[in-house]
Design a protein around this motif. Structure first.
Motif, short mmCIF file in Angstrom:
data_model
loop_
_atom_site.label_atom_id
_atom_site.label_comp_id
_atom_site.label_asym_id
_atom_site.label_seq_id
_atom_site.Cartn_x
_atom_site.Cartn_y
_atom_site.Cartn_z
N ILE A 1 0.84 -1.21 0.00
CA ILE A 1 0.00 0.00 0.00
C ILE A 1 0.87 1.26 0.00
N ARG B 1 2.00 4.01 -2.32
CA ARG B 1 1.57 4.60 -3.60
C ARG B 1 2.74 4.74 -4.59
N GLY C 1 -0.75 -1.92 -4.59
CA GLY C 1 -2.02 -2.62 -4.76
C GLY C 1 -1.89 -4.10 -5.04
N GLN C 2 -0.68 -4.60 -5.17
CA GLN C 2 -0.49 -6.03 -5.41
C GLN C 2 -0.32 -6.77 -4.08
N THR D 1 -10.63 -4.68 -5.84
CA THR D 1 -9.50 -4.01 -6.50
C THR D 1 -8.21 -4.76 -6.22
N ILE D 2 -8.04 -5.21 -4.99
CA ILE D 2 -6.83 -5.97 -4.63
C ILE D 2 -6.95 -7.40 -5.16
N PHE E 1 -10.20 -0.47 -0.68
CA PHE E 1 -8.82 -0.05 -0.97
C PHE E 1 -8.79 1.34 -1.58
#
Length: 181
Positions: free
Chosen positions: A87, A89, A95-96, A151-152, A174
């Motif tokens: 998380i 940015r 996001g993975q 999303t994740i 997320f």
């Protein structure tokens, strides 16, 4: 110890050298000198946490937006599916997620660096989970992302409806979460 980077290179699988015979086994679960030599990390751990959960419990995805915690986690009893979500940015893997089965039997540990959300699902009848952290618990900065955020897209290997705490039931999406720069 054997160190294996995951598809997110900062998240590491640690496998200790286990010595066993008919009497049982012995292994060093942590050695600061070897940790620094093998990982290149000068990590200071300040707190150990121990939890016990029954089958179907899912904890996470947790993080602290300030006083971010790196976590070295392992299972003492049973088996869990453990997950780390990037998380940060500015990270190319933002996001993975990565996931690994940790168990008392395989004795694997997972290094979850600061800047990651963390969670696990209990796959065995019960599990005891130990996590060593690099910063103290700061409840005022604790945050949670929905365990099943689309999303994740964590692919939890569960064939049950997870048992969640009230806090985890209130996890946010997320896309709406506070994240690290």
């Amino acid at each position: 110890m054997k160190i294996t980077p995951t598809r997110i290179p900062e998240v590491l699988i640690i496998e200790p050298q286990v010595f066993g015979d008919q009497r049982g086994f012995f292994f060093e679960s942590f050695n600061q000198r070897d940790w620094e030599k093998e990982t290149g990390l000068k990590t200071v751990f300040v707190q150990d946490n121990h939890s016990r959960s029954t089958k179907g419990v899912l904890r996470g995805l947790h993080y602290q937006i300030r006083h971010a915690q790196g976590k070295l986690v392992r299972v003492l009893v049973g088996e869990v599916f453990d997950v780390a979500v990037d998380i940060r940015r500015s990270s190319p893997t933002f996001g993975q997620w990565v996931g690994v089965k940790l168990s008392a039997e395989n004795k694997k540990q997972l290094w979850v660096p600061a800047g990651f959300a963390h969670g696990f699902a209990v796959l065995s009848d019960e599990a005891e989970f130990l996590y060593r952290t690099t910063d103290y618990w700061a409840p005022e900065y604790e945050r949670g992302i929905k365990w099943n955020d689309s999303t994740i897209g964590v692919d939890w290997p569960v064939d049950f409806t997870p048992l969640l705490s009230e806090k985890d039931e209130k996890g946010i999406a997320f896309i709406d979460a506070e994240v690290y720069d």
